[in-house]
Design an enzyme around this catalytic site. Structure first.
Site, PDB file in Angstrom:
ATOM      1  N   HIS A 129     -15.741  85.690 -42.431  1.00  0.00           N
ATOM      2  CA  HIS A 129     -16.518  84.621 -43.052  1.00  0.00           C
ATOM      3  C   HIS A 129     -16.126  83.254 -42.517  1.00  0.00           C
ATOM      4  O   HIS A 129     -16.900  82.306 -42.587  1.00  0.00           O
ATOM      5  CB  HIS A 129     -16.329  84.619 -44.573  1.00  0.00           C
ATOM      6  CG  HIS A 129     -16.729  85.900 -45.228  1.00  0.00           C
ATOM      7  ND1 HIS A 129     -18.015  86.390 -45.211  1.00  0.00           N
ATOM      8  CD2 HIS A 129     -16.005  86.819 -45.917  1.00  0.00           C
ATOM      9  CE1 HIS A 129     -18.072  87.535 -45.859  1.00  0.00           C
ATOM     10  NE2 HIS A 129     -16.860  87.825 -46.302  1.00  0.00           N
TER      11      HIS A 129
ATOM     12  N   THR B   4     -16.546  78.329 -53.297  1.00  0.00           N
ATOM     13  CA  THR B   4     -17.856  78.216 -52.656  1.00  0.00           C
ATOM     14  C   THR B   4     -18.309  79.536 -52.028  1.00  0.00           C
ATOM     15  O   THR B   4     -19.290  79.566 -51.292  1.00  0.00           O
ATOM     16  CB  THR B   4     -17.852  77.114 -51.581  1.00  0.00           C
ATOM     17  OG1 THR B   4     -16.942  77.475 -50.524  1.00  0.00           O
ATOM     18  CG2 THR B   4     -17.457  75.769 -52.167  1.00  0.00           C
TER      19      THR B   4
ATOM     20  N   HIS C 212     -10.923  73.479 -46.005  1.00  0.00           N
ATOM     21  CA  HIS C 212     -10.604  73.576 -47.428  1.00  0.00           C
ATOM     22  C   HIS C 212      -9.172  74.075 -47.566  1.00  0.00           C
ATOM     23  O   HIS C 212      -8.875  75.228 -47.209  1.00  0.00           O
ATOM     24  CB  HIS C 212     -11.563  74.533 -48.141  1.00  0.00           C
ATOM     25  CG  HIS C 212     -12.955  74.004 -48.271  1.00  0.00           C
ATOM     26  ND1 HIS C 212     -14.049  74.807 -48.548  1.00  0.00           N
ATOM     27  CD2 HIS C 212     -13.440  72.734 -48.160  1.00  0.00           C
ATOM     28  CE1 HIS C 212     -15.132  74.057 -48.608  1.00  0.00           C
ATOM     29  NE2 HIS C 212     -14.782  72.801 -48.378  1.00  0.00           N
TER      30      HIS C 212
ATOM     31  N   GLU D 252     -19.428  71.467 -46.734  1.00  0.00           N
ATOM     32  CA  GLU D 252     -20.178  72.027 -47.858  1.00  0.00           C
ATOM     33  C   GLU D 252     -20.493  70.916 -48.863  1.00  0.00           C
ATOM     34  O   GLU D 252     -21.653  70.693 -49.197  1.00  0.00           O
ATOM     35  CB  GLU D 252     -19.396  73.169 -48.486  1.00  0.00           C
ATOM     36  CG  GLU D 252     -19.211  74.337 -47.523  1.00  0.00           C
ATOM     37  CD  GLU D 252     -18.835  75.622 -48.207  1.00  0.00           C
ATOM     38  OE1 GLU D 252     -19.621  76.580 -48.136  1.00  0.00           O
ATOM     39  OE2 GLU D 252     -17.733  75.668 -48.806  1.00  0.00           O
TER      40      GLU D 252
ATOM     41  N   HIS E  81      -9.077  77.152 -44.662  1.00  0.00           N
ATOM     42  CA  HIS E  81     -10.109  77.759 -43.834  1.00  0.00           C
ATOM     43  C   HIS E  81     -11.171  76.708 -43.513  1.00  0.00           C
ATOM     44  O   HIS E  81     -11.178  75.621 -44.090  1.00  0.00           O
ATOM     45  CB  HIS E  81     -10.729  78.966 -44.548  1.00  0.00           C
ATOM     46  CG  HIS E  81     -11.323  78.623 -45.873  1.00  0.00           C
ATOM     47  ND1 HIS E  81     -10.593  78.637 -47.043  1.00  0.00           N
ATOM     48  CD2 HIS E  81     -12.567  78.219 -46.219  1.00  0.00           C
ATOM     49  CE1 HIS E  81     -11.350  78.270 -48.045  1.00  0.00           C
ATOM     50  NE2 HIS E  81     -12.564  78.005 -47.577  1.00  0.00           N
TER      51      HIS E  81
END
Length: 249
Positions: free
Chosen positions: A94, A200, A138, A125, A119
């Site tokens: 991801h 998220t 983040h 976002e 990550h």
């Protein structure tokens, strides 16, 4: 005797049938659909976790700077990320995820949250006044006692080459890299937005403390392109604010 043989044959048939059903179940589970950013993207995440569709404090959000309030200093962010360490860098399916062997921490309202991983998303976002940045990191922290999460968001904007990103991008799937999480942060860490949100990605758990640094860190055009060779559009669209108040420091 014949009756015994028939009973044993029936039992064997049931065992074979049961094994076949179990193997079929395992095969189906192995191919069970999983959330992603494409076919099973954000619009479908409620199928994986109801919170993604029903939560009222979801992240990310669009931060309207003119509608923020002065931050209550009980919720001020005290960063202590300066920690020379080694880190594992992986592509987890991801995002590019970095797990330090020994992370730094942040202190919030007298409680310590330890850095457990960070990550990247190929566009930010959270947005500010509708602006979406080129990338975001983040930094995920966890309270040792309560297990509550606090995330520090670091925007990246195209500019100078960033040595920390070179080390991370060059270390994906390799042996541990040398890293100091502080090097991911911008020069100014005293100015930020704060709100209560969620993860998220599924399960989209809420009651996450979000701190979004206002100043972006630099990333060269080449570094942004290098990240996008791994992921393009791995970000969740902004969610409804639902009356939440955003603090500004």
């Amino acid at each position: 005797m014949k009756k015994t043989i028939l009973l044993l044959s029936a039992a064997a048939a049931l065992m074979i049938s049961g094994c076949a059903s179990h193997e079929a179940g395992e095969h189906a589970a192995a191919h069970e659909k999983h959330w992603d950013y494409a076919e099973n993207g954000p619009a479908h995440w409620g199928e994986f976790s109801a919170m993604c569709a029903e939560g009222k404090s979801q992240s990310p959000i669009n931060i309207v700077s003119s509608e923020t309030v002065s931050l209550n200093q009980d919720y001020a962010l005290n960063l202590a990320e300066d920690m020379a360490t080694t880190a594992k860098v992986i592509d987890n399916g991801h995002s590019i995820k970095v797990t330090p062997a020994k992370g730094g921490n942040v202190t919030l309202n007298g409680e310590q949250f330890d850095l457990i991983q960070f990550h990247f998303h190929d566009h930010s976002e959270n947005t500010v006044d509708g602006k979406q940045y080129d990338m975001v990191a983040h930094l995920v922290h966890q309270n040792r006692e309560t297990k509550q999460l606090a995330v520090v968001g670091v925007f990246f904007e195209e500019g100078e080459n960033n040595p920390a990103l070179d080390a991370i991008l060059g270390g994906v799937g390799a042996a541990d890299i040398d890293l100091n999480p502080k090097d991911v942060l911008p020069a100014d860490t005293a100015d930020y937005f704060h709100f209560i949100g969620s993860l998220t990605t599924p399960p989209c758990s809420e009651n996450v403390l979000w701190y979004v640094l206002k100043q972006p860190s630099p990333a060269s055009k080449e570094q942004i392109a290098a990240f996008r060779k791994f992921y393009v559009d791995n970000y969740r669209p902004v969610q409804a604010l639902n009356g939440r108040v955003i603090g500004s420091n």
